[in-house]
Design a protein around this motif. Structure first.
Motif, PDB file in Angstrom:
ATOM      1  N   TRP A 253       0.717  -1.310  -0.076  1.00 45.08           N
ATOM      2  CA  TRP A 253      -0.023  -0.165   0.052  1.00 45.08           C
ATOM      3  C   TRP A 253       0.873   1.350  -0.009  1.00 45.08           C
ATOM      4  N   ASP A 257       0.076   7.200  -3.466  1.00 41.77           N
ATOM      5  CA  ASP A 257      -0.594   6.595  -4.868  1.00 41.77           C
ATOM      6  C   ASP A 257      -1.953   6.182  -4.355  1.00 41.77           C
ATOM      7  N   ASP A 258      -2.135   5.550  -3.298  1.00 45.37           N
ATOM      8  CA  ASP A 258      -3.445   4.869  -2.863  1.00 45.37           C
ATOM      9  C   ASP A 258      -4.285   5.677  -1.994  1.00 45.37           C
ATOM     10  N   TRP A 261      -4.583   4.618   4.011  1.00 46.70           N
ATOM     11  CA  TRP A 261      -5.480   3.384   4.237  1.00 46.70           C
ATOM     12  C   TRP A 261      -6.463   3.565   5.260  1.00 46.70           C
TER      13      TRP A 261
END
Length: 399
Positions: A253, A257-258, A261
């Motif tokens: 992760w 970019d993601d 979380w």
């Protein structure tokens, strides 16, 4: 053996008017019975046949012979029926040799007199009484009891059972001059009662008083929320969902970019749903409110309610008007009379005299069919074994 009214019917003691009697023992019925030619197209009509059938008691009966066809047949009564002040009995036997899947097997007492057109007899022909079994799948398995009263066909309010096996059964309708009736199968009563109670011929004797209505303060709630029950402190602070405590951020992760979380949400085991106070018995409960009733001004008693074949509505013919998906139903030993003793005596001479012989022949046929089915099964098993042995020998030869 049980008889209506506990009466043992002996032919020497019987005295009553017989309006019609038919047992189809020879071809003489062809002189009196007529198959309608103008009811349905010729290709839609099924052929009747006089036959002993696969199992029988020693004589012949009238049987439907072609699948998915309409069947019509009528005959004039020997004497027109006027049951003014008299009982009326309609009785006949029915056998579903084919184990009927869908179709009627009822009989009708028809009106019309000299104007009755046997060539056009069909579903729209006027009748006084319609009686007998009707089967279609598992949903429809009833004995029809229908009377025509003041131009309307009135069905019995609660279904009357019928027999569905492959043996002959005796159906008897005893219509009595005291405005009661009795339906018997194999001379055992399966439904009896008052015509007025079991059919909607008349307006109800009582109606709800239009001047009365439920009081505004009437309490008909049996249980109510407990006014002393309070929501526990902090109850609404428990969320319905929580982050899954067993979830962890994947190793690959990348927050850039993601994004940030977040653990997936799961149902909270501590959440008990929206709070509701417990229910208690209502101390003010008065029970269901019953609307007061008064005598119905529209109700008019009819002491001659039973006269479905009397007065101006005499019944002059008897007939079958049927549809059958699978043919093979047999009809026999029809009697129309004003005497239940006469009908019972006829049943002794016919149905009950043949009953044991028919059952034995039926059992013999069923045993032969079982033996034939077992023989075929054994043959198939032997063929399968021989084929398996042959295939095994071939596989050995390859090695």
């Amino acid at each position: 053996m049980k008889f209506s009214l506990g009466l043992l019917a002996l032919p020497s003691l019987v005295s009553g008017t017989v309006y019609f009697k038919e047992s189809f023992n020879d071809d003489s019925y062809e002189k009196t019975w007529t198959q309608p030619a103008s009811w349905k197209p010729k290709g839609d009509m099924g052929a009747w046949q006089r036959t002993e059938g696969q199992w029988h008691g020693g004589d012949t009966s009238l049987q439907t012979s072609e699948n998915a066809r309409f069947y019509g047949f009528s005959a004039p009564l020997t004497t027109p029926v006027d049951n003014d002040g008299k009982d009326l009995v309609v009785q006949y036997t029915v056998k579903h040799e084919q184990r009927l899947d869908c179709g009627g097997a009822y009989i009708k007492l028809l009106r019309g007199g000299d104007k009755f057109d046997a060539d056009k007899f069909g579903g729209d022909s006027e009748y006084g009484i319609m009686f007998g079994p009707d089967i279609c799948g598992s949903a429809t398995r009833r004995t029809h009891v229908i009377f025509t009263y003041k131009g309307e066909n009135k069905l019995i309010e609660k279904d009357v059972r019928c027999e569905t096996d492959q043996l002959s059964h005796l159906y008897t309708l005893h219509l009595k001059s005291d405005n009661t009736f009795d339906v018997l199968i194999d001379n055992k009563s399966v439904r009896s009662g008052s015509l007025e109670d079991e059919f909607k011929f008349l307006e109800p004797k009582e109606i709800e008083d239009p001047a009365q209505s439920k009081p505004d303060d009437w309490v008909d709630e049996r249980r109510i929320p407990d006014p002393d029950d309070e929501k526990p402190e902090g109850y609404d602070d428990v969320p319905a969902e929580i982050p899954d405590p067993e979830a962890s951020k994947p190793e690959d992760w990348d927050n850039e970019d993601d994004g940030e979380w977040e653990a997936p949400m799961v149902k909270n085991p501590d959440y008990k749903g929206a709070w509701k106070p417990k229910m208690i018995d209502n101390p003010d409960y008065k029970g269901p409110w019953e609307h007061p009733k008064i005598a119905n001004p529209e109700y008019v008693a009819d002491p001659k309610l039973y006269q479905f074949c009397g007065g101006d509505n005499k019944c002059t013919h008897v007939g079958f008007e049927l549809w059958q998906v699978t043919a093979g139903t047999s009809f026999d030993d029809i009697i129309v009379t004003d005497s239940i003793a006469e009908a019972q005596a006829f049943a002794e001479e016919t149905f009950f005299k043949k009953q044991d012989k028919e059952k034995k022949l039926y059992d013999d046929v069923q045993e032969k069919e079982r033996e034939e089915a077992q023989r075929k099964a054994d043959e198939e098993a032997m063929k399968a074994k021989a084929k398996a042995d042959e295939e095994e020998d071939l596989s050995h030869d390859e090695f």
